[in-house]
Design an enzyme around this catalytic site. Structure first.
Site, PDB file in Angstrom:
ATOM      1  N   ALA A   1      18.223  20.148  15.751  1.00  8.13           N
ATOM      2  CA  ALA A   1      17.828  18.965  16.481  1.00  8.13           C
ATOM      3  C   ALA A   1      18.071  18.009  16.009  1.00  8.13           C
ATOM      4  O   ALA A   1      18.715  16.876  16.714  1.00  8.13           O
ATOM      5  CB  ALA A   1      18.318  19.697  17.900  1.00  8.13           C
ATOM      6  N   SER A   2      17.146  17.686  15.580  1.00  6.27           N
ATOM      7  CA  SER A   2      16.248  16.822  15.083  1.00  6.27           C
ATOM      8  C   SER A   2      16.429  15.581  13.898  1.00  6.27           C
ATOM      9  O   SER A   2      16.245  14.886  14.433  1.00  6.27           O
ATOM     10  CB  SER A   2      14.266  17.064  15.125  1.00  6.27           C
ATOM     11  OG  SER A   2      13.892  17.945  14.286  1.00  6.27           O
TER      12      SER A   2
ATOM     13  N   PHE B   1      11.477  21.155  15.027  1.00  3.65           N
ATOM     14  CA  PHE B   1      10.058  21.007  14.820  1.00  3.65           C
ATOM     15  C   PHE B   1       8.981  19.835  14.672  1.00  3.65           C
ATOM     16  O   PHE B   1      10.045  19.838  12.941  1.00  3.65           O
ATOM     17  CB  PHE B   1       9.770  22.575  13.995  1.00  3.65           C
ATOM     18  CG  PHE B   1       8.427  23.202  13.860  1.00  3.65           C
ATOM     19  CD1 PHE B   1       7.515  23.462  14.967  1.00  3.65           C
ATOM     20  CD2 PHE B   1       7.325  23.439  12.910  1.00  3.65           C
ATOM     21  CE1 PHE B   1       6.648  24.594  15.300  1.00  3.65           C
ATOM     22  CE2 PHE B   1       6.299  23.917  13.063  1.00  3.65           C
ATOM     23  CZ  PHE B   1       5.874  24.495  13.704  1.00  3.65           C
TER      24      PHE B   1
ATOM     25  N   ASP C   1       8.422  26.418  17.595  1.00  2.42           N
ATOM     26  CA  ASP C   1       9.311  27.006  17.064  1.00  2.42           C
ATOM     27  C   ASP C   1      10.608  28.537  17.574  1.00  2.42           C
ATOM     28  O   ASP C   1      10.146  28.606  17.839  1.00  2.42           O
ATOM     29  CB  ASP C   1       7.769  28.386  15.801  1.00  2.42           C
ATOM     30  CG  ASP C   1       8.683  28.848  15.010  1.00  2.42           C
ATOM     31  OD1 ASP C   1       9.511  28.730  14.960  1.00  2.42           O
ATOM     32  OD2 ASP C   1       7.538  29.430  14.558  1.00  2.42           O
ATOM     33  N   ALA C   2      11.845  27.662  16.592  1.00  2.00           N
ATOM     34  CA  ALA C   2      12.529  28.448  17.224  1.00  2.00           C
ATOM     35  C   ALA C   2      13.216  29.913  16.446  1.00  2.00           C
ATOM     36  O   ALA C   2      13.717  30.493  17.029  1.00  2.00           O
ATOM     37  CB  ALA C   2      14.089  27.081  16.385  1.00  2.00           C
TER      38      ALA C   2
ATOM     39  N   LEU D   1      18.943  24.966  11.109  1.00  5.10           N
ATOM     40  CA  LEU D   1      17.517  24.753  10.829  1.00  5.10           C
ATOM     41  C   LEU D   1      17.890  24.658   9.159  1.00  5.10           C
ATOM     42  O   LEU D   1      18.792  25.320   8.860  1.00  5.10           O
ATOM     43  CB  LEU D   1      16.773  25.989  11.000  1.00  5.10           C
ATOM     44  CG  LEU D   1      16.035  26.521  12.714  1.00  5.10           C
ATOM     45  CD1 LEU D   1      15.704  27.780  12.871  1.00  5.10           C
ATOM     46  CD2 LEU D   1      15.973  24.921  13.607  1.00  5.10           C
ATOM     47  N   ALA D   2      16.949  23.742   8.822  1.00  4.67           N
ATOM     48  CA  ALA D   2      16.046  23.946   7.993  1.00  4.67           C
ATOM     49  C   ALA D   2      14.970  24.406   7.192  1.00  4.67           C
ATOM     50  O   ALA D   2      14.228  22.985   7.776  1.00  4.67           O
ATOM     51  CB  ALA D   2      17.436  22.942   6.591  1.00  4.67           C
TER      52      ALA D   2
ATOM     53  N   TYR E   1      22.077  25.914  -7.091  1.00  3.23           N
ATOM     54  CA  TYR E   1      22.628  26.671  -5.799  1.00  3.23           C
ATOM     55  C   TYR E   1      23.214  27.885  -4.761  1.00  3.23           C
ATOM     56  O   TYR E   1      22.478  28.593  -5.007  1.00  3.23           O
ATOM     57  CB  TYR E   1      22.596  24.778  -4.916  1.00  3.23           C
ATOM     58  CG  TYR E   1      23.696  25.254  -3.712  1.00  3.23           C
ATOM     59  CD1 TYR E   1      22.287  24.091  -2.888  1.00  3.23           C
ATOM     60  CD2 TYR E   1      23.772  26.070  -3.034  1.00  3.23           C
ATOM     61  CE1 TYR E   1      22.242  23.951  -1.135  1.00  3.23           C
ATOM     62  CE2 TYR E   1      23.079  26.056  -1.102  1.00  3.23           C
ATOM     63  CZ  TYR E   1      22.733  25.174  -0.731  1.00  3.23           C
ATOM     64  OH  TYR E   1      22.361  25.117   0.522  1.00  3.23           O
TER      65      TYR E   1
ATOM     66  N   LYS F   1      23.084  31.587   1.882  1.00  5.21           N
ATOM     67  CA  LYS F   1      24.119  31.224   2.570  1.00  5.21           C
ATOM     68  C   LYS F   1      25.312  32.403   3.184  1.00  5.21           C
ATOM     69  O   LYS F   1      26.188  33.145   4.000  1.00  5.21           O
ATOM     70  CB  LYS F   1      24.956  30.323   2.343  1.00  5.21           C
ATOM     71  CG  LYS F   1      24.163  28.473   2.013  1.00  5.21           C
ATOM     72  CD  LYS F   1      23.712  28.668   3.763  1.00  5.21           C
ATOM     73  CE  LYS F   1      23.204  27.001   3.471  1.00  5.21           C
ATOM     74  NZ  LYS F   1      22.681  26.665   4.638  1.00  5.21           N
TER      75      LYS F   1
HETATM   76  P1  NAI Z   1      16.916  18.395   7.768  1.00  4.68           P
HETATM   77  O1  NAI Z   1      15.378  19.169   7.118  1.00  4.68           O
HETATM   78  O2  NAI Z   1      17.350  17.481   7.768  1.00  4.68           O
HETATM   79  O3  NAI Z   1      16.743  19.261   9.861  1.00  4.68           O
HETATM   80  C1  NAI Z   1      16.393  20.740   9.838  1.00  4.68           C
HETATM   81  C2  NAI Z   1      15.949  20.851  11.443  1.00  4.68           C
HETATM   82  O4  NAI Z   1      15.362  21.883  11.443  1.00  4.68           O
HETATM   83  C3  NAI Z   1      15.619  19.735  11.478  1.00  4.68           C
HETATM   84  O5  NAI Z   1      15.647  19.614  13.796  1.00  4.68           O
HETATM   85  C4  NAI Z   1      13.686  20.124  12.075  1.00  4.68           C
HETATM   86  O6  NAI Z   1      12.821  20.568  13.415  1.00  4.68           O
HETATM   87  C5  NAI Z   1      14.028  22.046  12.669  1.00  4.68           C
HETATM   88  N1  NAI Z   1      12.891  23.166  12.486  1.00  4.68           N
HETATM   89  C6  NAI Z   1      12.709  23.147  10.282  1.00  4.68           C
HETATM   90  N2  NAI Z   1      12.045  24.374  11.035  1.00  4.68           N
HETATM   91  C7  NAI Z   1      11.905  25.049  12.324  1.00  4.68           C
HETATM   92  C8  NAI Z   1      10.983  25.758  13.105  1.00  4.68           C
HETATM   93  N3  NAI Z   1      10.543  26.224  12.421  1.00  4.68           N
HETATM   94  N4  NAI Z   1      11.960  25.601  14.196  1.00  4.68           N
HETATM   95  C9  NAI Z   1      12.521  24.750  15.105  1.00  4.68           C
HETATM   96  N5  NAI Z   1      13.300  23.565  14.361  1.00  4.68           N
HETATM   97  C10 NAI Z   1      12.755  23.617  12.909  1.00  4.68           C
HETATM   98  O7  NAI Z   1      18.451  19.945   7.687  1.00  4.68           O
HETATM   99  P2  NAI Z   1      19.434  19.358   7.380  1.00  4.68           P
HETATM  100  O8  NAI Z   1      19.437  18.770   5.931  1.00  4.68           O
HETATM  101  O9  NAI Z   1      20.463  18.826   8.110  1.00  4.68           O
HETATM  102  O10 NAI Z   1      20.375  20.531   7.133  1.00  4.68           O
HETATM  103  C11 NAI Z   1      20.566  21.840   8.315  1.00  4.68           C
HETATM  104  C12 NAI Z   1      21.751  22.701   7.959  1.00  4.68           C
HETATM  105  O11 NAI Z   1      22.654  21.960   7.480  1.00  4.68           O
HETATM  106  C13 NAI Z   1      21.035  23.811   6.674  1.00  4.68           C
HETATM  107  O12 NAI Z   1      21.234  25.200   7.300  1.00  4.68           O
HETATM  108  C14 NAI Z   1      21.328  23.481   5.280  1.00  4.68           C
HETATM  109  O13 NAI Z   1      21.601  24.414   4.500  1.00  4.68           O
HETATM  110  C15 NAI Z   1      22.766  22.743   6.003  1.00  4.68           C
HETATM  111  N6  NAI Z   1      23.544  22.176   5.044  1.00  4.68           N
HETATM  112  C16 NAI Z   1      23.077  21.072   4.127  1.00  4.68           C
HETATM  113  C17 NAI Z   1      23.469  20.160   3.850  1.00  4.68           C
HETATM  114  C18 NAI Z   1      22.887  19.201   2.660  1.00  4.68           C
HETATM  115  O14 NAI Z   1      23.659  18.241   1.685  1.00  4.68           O
HETATM  116  N7  NAI Z   1      22.267  18.830   3.030  1.00  4.68           N
HETATM  117  C19 NAI Z   1      25.285  20.675   2.936  1.00  4.68           C
HETATM  118  C20 NAI Z   1      25.867  21.519   3.673  1.00  4.68           C
HETATM  119  C21 NAI Z   1      24.969  22.494   4.956  1.00  4.68           C
END
Ligand code: NAI
Length: 398
Positions: A49-50, A74, A112-113, A141-142, A237, A246
């Protein structure tokens, strides 16, 4: 007072401006409010969520639909003036501050989620302090690593091609360089490990645990963000390791649908658009795709940031009447990105980008760089407040 200086290592931000992040959270709240309110879920759990998509989802649901939210993430807090922690740490804090001001519950779990303990703690919180049930679970999550709670084994994901190597252009924002990169094909083990980390197994585990604990409301919805892209990025990708992960989420969505049948629940894969995030900036070649794509989409008026995209998805599609699904039942807000004229123009433009012109107005480099900088609190619109001490930052509580 703490001095804020933007620092990069390649395309990774290694410094943060917490006050910039505060302003950006407020800017996003203003954006959602400017769109008015909508009828949506009232009790929401967001895993991841962060930042970026997860944070944007949380802001839209809280300030658009009046939802109470639980966020799992995290992140790291400040240790010293030189190590201020991560942007997501401050996003959690300033989101919560703003949500509570409006009488909303905003609970943060910074842990850790992937672990069973976190799942159990979240379940206990839902039961004891969150009204007993949630009506929406967002999985956003990413991560580069996952320790499987059942086996204790740790897996690392790889962003690689499958079969053949891929050669193409990339950029390094730290050095402002345009260069040719070769992406090697993944081994079978690397493919499997990436699916372990970024696939749907943990999503399914969360849903099983929540269902067993009886904390899912009748008609519960769970969403998971996917990316499919086009022929311009399939080699690295969609047809690479991340694409396999995915595809695993698509499979797990079917299992979850089975699991939720008796409570009329649904698992929804949302194929989201390409945006600038911490995760996407380090995907090889992807920044070049983005600076071409954003240029074309900005000119057409269809370029979106995570807050715009997520607000549209929940307001107009999921809880509105403008949903578009594909034959597999996936929600397709990425139709603006995949529009055939947009893709044709992007392909032509990318073919003309080179080391001489990649930062000029011919591309959307400036926009990509600004959006990237915003993620760590730099170049944020309306950010005037600059004075804060390390003690004040350390005293902030999530
Ligand atoms: P981001 O890196 O901005 O956010 C990831 C979130 O996961 C953060 O809140 C982080 O704290 C949390 N996280 C990571 N490891 C964790 C753990 N072990 N425990 C708890 N929380 C954890 O990533 P983003 O880009 O927002 O990606 C989110 C989703 O959206 C992913 O599934 C990604 O594949 C998908 N997505 C992203 C696109 C893009 O262009 N960035 C396009 C389409 C889908």
């Amino acid at each position: 007072m703490v001095e804020f200086e933007q620092k990069l290592r390649g395309n990774i931000a290694v410094s943060v401006n917490p006050l910039g992040r505060k302003q950006q959270v407020l800017n996003h709240i203003d954006y959602v409010k400017s769109q008015g309110s909508y009828e949506g879920p009232k009790k929401v759990l967001i895993i991841g969520a962060s930042s970026s998509y997860g944070l944007a989802t949380r802001i839209s649901l809280a300030f658009g639909a009046g939802a109470d939210t639980i966020g799992v993430s995290f992140e790291k807090g400040p240790k010293s003036e030189r190590n201020l922690g991560t942007a997501g740490w401050y996003n959690n804090i300033f989101f919560k501050e703003a949500a509570e001001k409006e009488g909303l519950i905003a609970k943060n779990f910074v842990q850790d989620a992937f672990s069973n303990e976190t799942k159990q703690e979240v379940i206990n919180y839902i039961k004891n302090e969150f009204g007993g049930k949630v009506d929406l679970v967002v999985y956003s999550l990413a991560s580069g690593r996952r320790t499987d709670s059942e086996t204790g084994e740790t897996y690392t994901s790889s962003i690689k091609a499958i079969g053949e190597p891929v050669v193409g252009p990339n950029i390094n924002m730290q050095k402002e360089e345009y260069y040719t990169e070769t992406l090697e094909p993944a081994t079978e083990q690397e493919i499997e490990d990436t699916v372990k980390v970024m696939g749907g197994e943990d999503w399914e585990r969360w849903m099983k645990a929540l269902k067993e604990a009886d904390v899912l409301a009748d008609g519960v919805l769970t969403t998971n963000y996917s990316y499919l892209g086009s022929e311009l990025n399939h080699p690295y990708y969609g047809h690479g390791t991340l694409g396999r992960a995915k595809a695993d989420c698509d499979e797990k969505a079917e299992n979850i649908n089975e699991l939720l049948k008796d409570i009329d629940g649904k698992a929804q894969i949302v194929v989201a658009t390409a945006v600038t995030t911490k995760a996407s900036s380090v995907i090889p070649f992807f920044p070049v795709y983005c600076i071409g794509l954003y240029k074309v989409m900005s000119e057409k008026g269809t370029h979106e940031t995570p807050i715009m995209h997520m607000d549209r998805i929940y307001r107009e599609m999921i809880y509105g009447n403008k949903s578009e699904y594909d034959e597999q039942g996936r929600l397709r807000p990425d139709s603006w990105e995949l529009d055939s004229d947009t893709q044709a123009q992007t392909k032509a433009l990318i073919g003309e980008i080179n080391e001489e012109n990649f930062t000029t107005d011919k591309t959307a480099y400036a926009l990509f760089y600004k959006e990237f900088s915003n993620l760590s609190g730099f170049m944020v619109d309306n950010c005037e407040e600059q004075n804060v001490t390390i003690e004040e930052l350390k005293a902030l509580e999530y």
